[in-house]
Design a protein around this motif. Structure first.
Motif, PDB file in Angstrom:
ATOM      1  N   ARG A  14       0.827  -1.211   0.000  1.00  0.00           N
ATOM      2  CA  ARG A  14       0.000   0.000   0.000  1.00  0.00           C
ATOM      3  C   ARG A  14       0.859   1.258   0.000  1.00  0.00           C
ATOM      4  N   SER A  15       1.935   1.260   0.795  1.00  0.00           N
ATOM      5  CA  SER A  15       2.778   2.456   0.885  1.00  0.00           C
ATOM      6  C   SER A  15       3.479   2.734  -0.449  1.00  0.00           C
ATOM      7  N   GLN A  16       3.972   1.675  -1.095  1.00  0.00           N
ATOM      8  CA  GLN A  16       4.621   1.866  -2.391  1.00  0.00           C
ATOM      9  C   GLN A  16       3.603   2.290  -3.449  1.00  0.00           C
ATOM     10  N   ARG A  17       2.409   1.735  -3.353  1.00  0.00           N
ATOM     11  CA  ARG A  17       1.350   2.109  -4.289  1.00  0.00           C
ATOM     12  C   ARG A  17       1.013   3.595  -4.151  1.00  0.00           C
ATOM     13  N   GLU A  18       0.891   4.064  -2.929  1.00  0.00           N
ATOM     14  CA  GLU A  18       0.548   5.471  -2.695  1.00  0.00           C
ATOM     15  C   GLU A  18       1.653   6.395  -3.188  1.00  0.00           C
ATOM     16  N   ALA A  19       2.909   6.024  -2.924  1.00  0.00           N
ATOM     17  CA  ALA A  19       4.035   6.844  -3.377  1.00  0.00           C
ATOM     18  C   ALA A  19       4.080   6.894  -4.902  1.00  0.00           C
ATOM     19  N   TRP A  20       3.822   5.752  -5.517  1.00  0.00           N
ATOM     20  CA  TRP A  20       3.797   5.655  -6.983  1.00  0.00           C
ATOM     21  C   TRP A  20       2.687   6.524  -7.570  1.00  0.00           C
ATOM     22  N   GLU A  21       1.498   6.404  -7.006  1.00  0.00           N
ATOM     23  CA  GLU A  21       0.360   7.184  -7.500  1.00  0.00           C
ATOM     24  C   GLU A  21       0.591   8.679  -7.330  1.00  0.00           C
ATOM     25  N   ASN A  22       1.176   9.069  -6.204  1.00  0.00           N
ATOM     26  CA  ASN A  22       1.431  10.495  -5.951  1.00  0.00           C
ATOM     27  C   ASN A  22       2.407  11.077  -6.966  1.00  0.00           C
ATOM     28  N   LEU A  23       3.456  10.316  -7.282  1.00  0.00           N
ATOM     29  CA  LEU A  23       4.446  10.807  -8.240  1.00  0.00           C
ATOM     30  C   LEU A  23       3.842  10.899  -9.641  1.00  0.00           C
ATOM     31  N   LEU A  24       3.034   9.921 -10.010  1.00  0.00           N
ATOM     32  CA  LEU A  24       2.361   9.974 -11.310  1.00  0.00           C
ATOM     33  C   LEU A  24       1.424  11.179 -11.374  1.00  0.00           C
ATOM     34  N   HIS A  25       0.711  11.410 -10.280  1.00  0.00           N
ATOM     35  CA  HIS A  25      -0.225  12.541 -10.234  1.00  0.00           C
ATOM     36  C   HIS A  25       0.519  13.867 -10.408  1.00  0.00           C
ATOM     37  N   GLN A  26       1.668  13.989  -9.765  1.00  0.00           N
ATOM     38  CA  GLN A  26       2.468  15.212  -9.892  1.00  0.00           C
ATOM     39  C   GLN A  26       2.907  15.442 -11.339  1.00  0.00           C
ATOM     40  N   THR A  31      -2.787   6.496 -13.445  1.00  0.00           N
ATOM     41  CA  THR A  31      -2.256   5.159 -13.165  1.00  0.00           C
ATOM     42  C   THR A  31      -2.649   4.204 -14.288  1.00  0.00           C
ATOM     43  N   GLU A  32      -1.804   3.231 -14.516  1.00  0.00           N
ATOM     44  CA  GLU A  32      -2.014   2.234 -15.554  1.00  0.00           C
ATOM     45  C   GLU A  32      -1.862   0.860 -14.908  1.00  0.00           C
ATOM     46  N   GLU A  33      -2.889   0.040 -14.998  1.00  0.00           N
ATOM     47  CA  GLU A  33      -2.852  -1.261 -14.328  1.00  0.00           C
ATOM     48  C   GLU A  33      -2.141  -2.328 -15.151  1.00  0.00           C
ATOM     49  N   LEU A  34      -2.076  -2.149 -16.456  1.00  0.00           N
ATOM     50  CA  LEU A  34      -1.479  -3.168 -17.317  1.00  0.00           C
ATOM     51  C   LEU A  34       0.038  -2.993 -17.355  1.00  0.00           C
ATOM     52  N   VAL A  35       0.676  -3.349 -16.236  1.00  0.00           N
ATOM     53  CA  VAL A  35       2.135  -3.306 -16.139  1.00  0.00           C
ATOM     54  C   VAL A  35       2.611  -4.610 -15.496  1.00  0.00           C
ATOM     55  N   GLU A  36       3.805  -5.035 -15.871  1.00  0.00           N
ATOM     56  CA  GLU A  36       4.374  -6.275 -15.336  1.00  0.00           C
ATOM     57  C   GLU A  36       5.505  -6.012 -14.349  1.00  0.00           C
ATOM     58  N   TYR A  37       6.095  -4.841 -14.453  1.00  0.00           N
ATOM     59  CA  TYR A  37       7.266  -4.543 -13.629  1.00  0.00           C
ATOM     60  C   TYR A  37       7.315  -3.039 -13.405  1.00  0.00           C
ATOM     61  N   THR A  38       7.525  -2.634 -12.162  1.00  0.00           N
ATOM     62  CA  THR A  38       7.630  -1.210 -11.827  1.00  0.00           C
ATOM     63  C   THR A  38       8.857  -0.997 -10.956  1.00  0.00           C
ATOM     64  N   VAL A  39       9.573   0.078 -11.237  1.00  0.00           N
ATOM     65  CA  VAL A  39      10.782   0.372 -10.486  1.00  0.00           C
ATOM     66  C   VAL A  39      10.726   1.810  -9.975  1.00  0.00           C
ATOM     67  N   LYS A  46      13.379   9.289  -0.431  1.00  0.00           N
ATOM     68  CA  LYS A  46      12.417   9.990  -1.283  1.00  0.00           C
ATOM     69  C   LYS A  46      12.346   9.347  -2.664  1.00  0.00           C
ATOM     70  N   LEU A  47      11.137   9.007  -3.097  1.00  0.00           N
ATOM     71  CA  LEU A  47      10.928   8.490  -4.445  1.00  0.00           C
ATOM     72  C   LEU A  47      10.989   9.665  -5.420  1.00  0.00           C
ATOM     73  N   VAL A  48      11.975   9.649  -6.314  1.00  0.00           N
ATOM     74  CA  VAL A  48      12.158  10.786  -7.224  1.00  0.00           C
ATOM     75  C   VAL A  48      11.852  10.436  -8.680  1.00  0.00           C
ATOM     76  N   ALA A  49      11.717   9.152  -8.969  1.00  0.00           N
ATOM     77  CA  ALA A  49      11.386   8.748 -10.339  1.00  0.00           C
ATOM     78  C   ALA A  49      10.807   7.340 -10.325  1.00  0.00           C
ATOM     79  N   THR A  50       9.960   7.075 -11.280  1.00  0.00           N
ATOM     80  CA  THR A  50       9.395   5.734 -11.412  1.00  0.00           C
ATOM     81  C   THR A  50       9.106   5.434 -12.876  1.00  0.00           C
ATOM     82  N   GLY A  51       9.107   4.164 -13.183  1.00  0.00           N
ATOM     83  CA  GLY A  51       8.778   3.728 -14.535  1.00  0.00           C
ATOM     84  C   GLY A  51       8.346   2.272 -14.497  1.00  0.00           C
TER      85      GLY A  51
END
Length: 344
Positions: A14-26, A31-39, A46-51
């Motif tokens: 949940r915590s990683q999901r929230e951090a991921w969603e917040n960065l995408l929102h910024q 959000t995109e559910e059809l993903v196999e791998y997220t980094v 501090k989470l500064v980038a995601t893909g």
């Protein structure tokens, strides 16, 4: 600076999901559910980038404003590309905003096509789009009227066969492209094989794969498009531009045949988008759909009958090659898969 790269378990944490969603929102990305791998790339905690990636497509690339244009972007894209190539893929794709293109060009990507201010489709590959076009060009044949059709054929029906037969009769040569992407109930190899078997009586028909250059609505990424943008229209425009500007030119195609879609709003949008893109350079011919029992023949109707064990009724909907396949062991496996998917 020392950054750390860490896989993000967005489906279970949940915590990683929230951090991921917040960065995408910024970054104004949905959000995109059809993903196999997220980094994630972290500066300290501090989470500064995601893909993310889905198969060989990069998705949901987001970087904090203070970290754009530098080491973080290169680190993120390089890591995801390594993941894709280590997974056995030979090509890497990304759909992105026009303002983000430069970062990918710097990393060796090449632009395939774009839709004005909405989207750019890029690729990184040794044997890529230009090689695909070069191979197509080798199959170019002369004729006054060279035509094209693109279909999924999930599965191949009498409607598909009628469309091909009608276009064949109106053409010197007809190129039929069968969607290569394996996201349909019937695998790509099966769909192509049935199209080949069902058109053997037509000497002027040539069957091709689409490669990775025409995708289904299931995998077309729309997470970065503006909320008010019609995803179907953007995808249709991209597909039409790829076909007109590249594929049609490689084979000398001057006419594209499609079936009318009285039942599908999305496919109607596709046809209208093609009209706009093709203009006077490429003729679009919309043919009436073949009917059976006063109802349009469609692949979805066939799948419905399969799910309801109405195999005998399919004789009026599918050609002999498809009917025979559905009674084979391979076909029975697909039918069971369909029924099981409807239970879940």
């Amino acid at each position: 600076m020392n950054y750390t790269i860490q896989r993000m378990w967005i489906a279970s944490s949940r915590s990683q999901r929230e951090a991921w969603e917040n960065l995408l929102h910024q970054a104004s990305i949905r959000t995109e559910e059809l993903v196999e791998y997220t980094v994630g790339i972290y500066d300290g905690e501090k989470l500064v980038a995601t893909g993310s990636r889905y198969k060989n497509v990069l998705k949901c690339i987001a970087v904090c404003k203070d970290y754009t244009g530098g080491e973080v972007v290169s680190l993120l894209i390089s890591h995801l590309m390594t993941e894709i190539f280590d997974a056995g893929f030979e090509r890497c794709y990304v759909y992105t905003k026009p303002q983000s293109v430069q970062s990918f060009l710097y990393m060796g990507f090449e632009e395939i096509e774009r839709v004005e201010d909405d989207l750019v489709f890029l690729e990184k590959a040794v044997w890529g789009f230009q090689s695909f076009l070069n191979e197509l060009a080798k199959k170019k044949e002369e004729g006054e009227k060279i035509s094209g059709i693109v279909m999924n054929a999930n599965p191949f029906t009498l409607g598909h066969q009628y469309l091909i037969e009608t276009a064949s009769a109106k053409s010197d040569l007809l190129h039929v492209f069968v969607l290569s992407e394996d996201v349909s109930l019937f695998p790509a190899k099966v769909r192509k094989r049935l199209v080949e078997e069902g058109t053997r009586h037509l000497p002027n028909v040539r069957i091709h794969d689409t490669g990775d250059y025409m995708v289904s609505a299931k995998t077309f990424p729309s997470y970065f498009l503006k909320e008010d943008k019609d995803t179907t229209e953007v995808q249709a425009t991209l597909d039409a531009k790829i076909f007109k500007n590249h594929i049609a030119k490689a084979l000398g195609i001057t006419t594209r045949f499609v079936g009318e879609e009285p039942l599908s709003f999305a496919t109607n949008i596709y046809n209208e988008s093609m009209k706009k893109v093709f203009g006077e350079d490429l003729q679009l011919v919309i043919l009436p759909r073949k009917e059976y029992d006063s109802e349009v023949i469609s692949a979805s109707r066939v799948r419905k009958y399969l799910a309801e064990d109405r195999l005998e009724e399919l004789k009026g909907l599918v050609p002999e090659c498809t009917y025979r396949f559905l009674h084979s062991e391979e076909g029975e496996v697909i039918i069971r898969t369909l029924k099981e998917s409807l239970k879940s």
